[in-house]
Design a protein around this motif. Structure first.
Motif, PDB file in Angstrom:
ATOM      1  N   ASP A   1      31.772 -17.101   1.033  1.00 40.91           N
ATOM      2  CA  ASP A   1      31.865 -17.042   2.628  1.00 40.91           C
ATOM      3  C   ASP A   1      33.459 -17.006   3.097  1.00 40.91           C
ATOM      4  O   ASP A   1      34.279 -17.582   2.301  1.00 40.91           O
ATOM      5  CB  ASP A   1      31.302 -18.433   2.980  1.00 40.91           C
ATOM      6  CG  ASP A   1      29.710 -18.293   3.023  1.00 40.91           C
ATOM      7  OD1 ASP A   1      29.157 -17.228   2.904  1.00 40.91           O
ATOM      8  OD2 ASP A   1      29.350 -19.498   3.108  1.00 40.91           O
ATOM      9  N   GLN A   2      33.766 -15.991   4.130  1.00 35.79           N
ATOM     10  CA  GLN A   2      34.842 -15.908   4.672  1.00 35.79           C
ATOM     11  C   GLN A   2      35.119 -16.942   5.733  1.00 35.79           C
ATOM     12  O   GLN A   2      34.269 -17.473   6.439  1.00 35.79           O
ATOM     13  CB  GLN A   2      35.137 -14.687   4.909  1.00 35.79           C
ATOM     14  CG  GLN A   2      35.257 -13.435   3.738  1.00 35.79           C
ATOM     15  CD  GLN A   2      36.441 -13.850   2.483  1.00 35.79           C
ATOM     16  OE1 GLN A   2      37.366 -14.696   2.788  1.00 35.79           O
ATOM     17  NE2 GLN A   2      36.202 -13.238   1.298  1.00 35.79           N
TER      18      GLN A   2
ATOM     19  N   GLU B   1      42.894 -17.296   6.558  1.00 42.93           N
ATOM     20  CA  GLU B   1      42.822 -17.578   5.104  1.00 42.93           C
ATOM     21  C   GLU B   1      41.720 -16.938   4.094  1.00 42.93           C
ATOM     22  O   GLU B   1      40.799 -17.530   3.972  1.00 42.93           O
ATOM     23  CB  GLU B   1      43.110 -19.105   4.794  1.00 42.93           C
ATOM     24  CG  GLU B   1      44.555 -19.491   5.379  1.00 42.93           C
ATOM     25  CD  GLU B   1      44.998 -21.092   4.907  1.00 42.93           C
ATOM     26  OE1 GLU B   1      44.187 -21.618   4.220  1.00 42.93           O
ATOM     27  OE2 GLU B   1      46.119 -21.338   5.426  1.00 42.93           O
ATOM     28  N   TRP B   2      41.676 -15.471   4.076  1.00 44.85           N
ATOM     29  CA  TRP B   2      40.825 -14.961   3.342  1.00 44.85           C
ATOM     30  C   TRP B   2      40.810 -15.276   1.969  1.00 44.85           C
ATOM     31  O   TRP B   2      41.803 -15.718   1.303  1.00 44.85           O
ATOM     32  CB  TRP B   2      40.924 -13.399   3.581  1.00 44.85           C
ATOM     33  CG  TRP B   2      41.174 -12.660   4.726  1.00 44.85           C
ATOM     34  CD1 TRP B   2      42.304 -12.370   5.363  1.00 44.85           C
ATOM     35  CD2 TRP B   2      40.155 -12.674   5.714  1.00 44.85           C
ATOM     36  NE1 TRP B   2      42.153 -11.534   6.543  1.00 44.85           N
ATOM     37  CE2 TRP B   2      40.702 -11.920   6.897  1.00 44.85           C
ATOM     38  CE3 TRP B   2      38.625 -12.706   5.633  1.00 44.85           C
ATOM     39  CZ2 TRP B   2      40.018 -11.571   8.113  1.00 44.85           C
ATOM     40  CZ3 TRP B   2      38.071 -12.473   7.013  1.00 44.85           C
ATOM     41  CH2 TRP B   2      38.618 -11.750   8.009  1.00 44.85           C
ATOM     42  N   ILE B   3      39.258 -15.392   1.541  1.00 45.70           N
ATOM     43  CA  ILE B   3      39.369 -15.663  -0.004  1.00 45.70           C
ATOM     44  C   ILE B   3      39.094 -14.713  -0.765  1.00 45.70           C
ATOM     45  O   ILE B   3      38.350 -13.818  -0.421  1.00 45.70           O
ATOM     46  CB  ILE B   3      37.856 -16.670   0.046  1.00 45.70           C
ATOM     47  CG1 ILE B   3      38.169 -18.057   0.832  1.00 45.70           C
ATOM     48  CG2 ILE B   3      37.850 -17.112  -1.399  1.00 45.70           C
ATOM     49  CD1 ILE B   3      37.105 -18.791   1.343  1.00 45.70           C
ATOM     50  N   LYS B   4      40.071 -14.787  -1.983  1.00 45.62           N
ATOM     51  CA  LYS B   4      40.070 -13.449  -2.768  1.00 45.62           C
ATOM     52  C   LYS B   4      38.597 -13.333  -3.348  1.00 45.62           C
ATOM     53  O   LYS B   4      38.075 -14.390  -3.993  1.00 45.62           O
ATOM     54  CB  LYS B   4      40.966 -13.537  -3.751  1.00 45.62           C
ATOM     55  CG  LYS B   4      42.293 -12.727  -3.731  1.00 45.62           C
ATOM     56  CD  LYS B   4      43.255 -13.015  -4.860  1.00 45.62           C
ATOM     57  CE  LYS B   4      44.032 -12.027  -5.065  1.00 45.62           C
ATOM     58  NZ  LYS B   4      43.534 -10.587  -5.364  1.00 45.62           N
ATOM     59  N   VAL B   5      38.190 -12.231  -3.479  1.00 42.71           N
ATOM     60  CA  VAL B   5      36.818 -11.751  -4.114  1.00 42.71           C
ATOM     61  C   VAL B   5      37.148 -11.655  -5.491  1.00 42.71           C
ATOM     62  O   VAL B   5      36.735 -11.942  -6.606  1.00 42.71           O
ATOM     63  CB  VAL B   5      36.179 -10.891  -3.473  1.00 42.71           C
ATOM     64  CG1 VAL B   5      34.647 -10.624  -4.035  1.00 42.71           C
ATOM     65  CG2 VAL B   5      35.972 -11.157  -2.024  1.00 42.71           C
TER      66      VAL B   5
ATOM     67  N   LYS C   1      28.566  -8.361   3.491  1.00 41.92           N
ATOM     68  CA  LYS C   1      29.648  -9.254   2.879  1.00 41.92           C
ATOM     69  C   LYS C   1      29.961  -8.716   1.540  1.00 41.92           C
ATOM     70  O   LYS C   1      29.291  -8.350   0.641  1.00 41.92           O
ATOM     71  CB  LYS C   1      29.071 -10.666   2.778  1.00 41.92           C
ATOM     72  CG  LYS C   1      29.949 -11.729   2.365  1.00 41.92           C
ATOM     73  CD  LYS C   1      28.991 -13.043   2.617  1.00 41.92           C
ATOM     74  CE  LYS C   1      29.393 -14.294   1.386  1.00 41.92           C
ATOM     75  NZ  LYS C   1      28.225 -15.271   1.506  1.00 41.92           N
TER      76      LYS C   1
END
Ligand code: HEC
Ligand code: HEC
Ligand code: HEC
Ligand code: HEC
Ligand code: HEC
Length: 168
Positions: free
Chosen positions: A34-35, A101-105, A138
């Motif tokens: 989840d972002q 603060e995007w979460i790295k995929v 997503k």
């Protein structure tokens, strides 16, 4: 162990270790965190046909594709859908000067060197490694991107495959 057994077993262990690495299943396929805000590629890159490079501006120039700053979002969202809760939140982050603060995929270990521009300039499509992102509500990792995945494609395309290509 005597000398002769040692001479045989060292190469055997090396071969086994490399084989393990190449065939080991990936830990990351299916990862889809989840972002901070539900950014939807299908709306932007799919329905509205935005070019990937509008947001991932350095993908054909450097090692990293880059994640867009909030200012890029505000080019449209100062006007578009600006009463919806998510866009109100987005606008507040922007005016408060707080980066999202995007979460790295996709995340390679630090000992792996990867370079986007070298692949893009050879005509490798984003979908080869990332799947059809334009249809993703997503983002999800769909390819293992493990060593076997990289090495196999390099072999098929006559790309360099010595260890120092990806480990330097
Ligand atoms: C309107 C801007 C925008 C456009 C257009 C866009 N993206 Fe993105 N992309 C983002 C943002 C913001 C993120 C970070 C949030 C997320 O992961 O959803 C992201 C994340 C990603 C990720 C995951 C990054 C990671 O952390 O591993 C990939 C892969 C990706 N985009 C590929 C694409 C591709 C391929 C296209 C074109 C088909 C595209 N994007 C179009 C904004 C955009
Ligand atoms: C080129 C214009 C454009 C850019 C740039 C853009 N968007 Fe959008 N965005 C849209 C459009 C068009 C919609 C669909 C609006 C609608 O359905 O009414 C949308 C929808 C959204 C929505 C859903 C709004 C809702 O209904 O709740 C969110 C959230 C969103 N965008 C976030 C972002 C983020 C984050 C960025 C920057 C990474 C971004 N957008 C960049 C045009 C843009
Ligand atoms: C040959 C495989 C491959 C191709 C082709 C590829 N990527 Fe990637 N991408 C990766 C890998 C591997 C990572 C993780 C890199 C890391 O963690 O250092 C990544 C990471 C990303 C990220 C996260 C941010 C970053 O810069 O690391 C984005 C965004 C992204 N890719 C977008 C794209 C887009 C857009 C395209 C097409 C224009 C594309 N990628 C083509 C393999 C690929
Ligand atoms: C679609 C097939 C394909 C996949 C998958 C792929 N590569 Fe490549 N890669 C290539 C090709 C073709 C080149 C040669 C580009 C050139 O000649 O400029 C290349 C070049 C490179 C280079 C630059 C070599 C140099 O000498 O500068 C690096 C580093 C690299 N790849 C790493 C990776 C890694 C790490 C992965 C896995 C995450 C990967 N590649 C996955 C096809 C691929
Ligand atoms: C085309 C790119 C590429 C080449 C060439 C390559 N590797 Fe790798 N290697 C990777 C990637 C990507 C990973 C990380 C895999 C992962 O995330 O699970 C990796 C991981 C590793 C690891 C760590 C495994 C672990 O589980 O921690 C070792 C050790 C390794 N490689 C050794 C080598 C050796 C030795 C060679 C030469 C025979 C080589 N690599 C050639 C891409 C490459």
């Amino acid at each position: 162990m005597n000398q002769r057994a040692l001479k045989i077993s060292v190469p055997l262990i090396t071969v086994a270790a490399v084989a393990f690495l190449i065939f080991s299943p990936s830990k990351y396929v299916g990862y889809s965190p989840d972002q901070p805000i539900p950014f939807n590629h299908k709306i932007h890159a799919g329905d509205n046909k935005m070019d990937c490079r509008y947001c991932h501006t350095t993908v054909d120039k450097s090692a990293h594709a880059g994640i867009p700053p909030t200012a890029t979002c505000m080019n449209c969202h100062a006007m578009v859908a600006n009463k919806t809760p998510d866009v109100v939140w987005l606008t507040k982050q922007f005016t408060d000067n707080k980066p999202i603060e995007w979460i790295k995929v996709h995340d390679q270990p630090d000992f792996v060197y990867f370079n986007h521009s070298r692949h893009i300039s050879r005509g490798v499509d984003c979908s080869h490694c990332h799947g059809n992102v334009a249809e993703m509500v997503k983002v999800k990792q769909v390819e293992s991107l493990n060593m076997g995945y990289c090495v196999n494609c390099h072999r098929e395309n006559n790309a360099p495959n010595d260890c120092s290509t990806c480990h330097r």
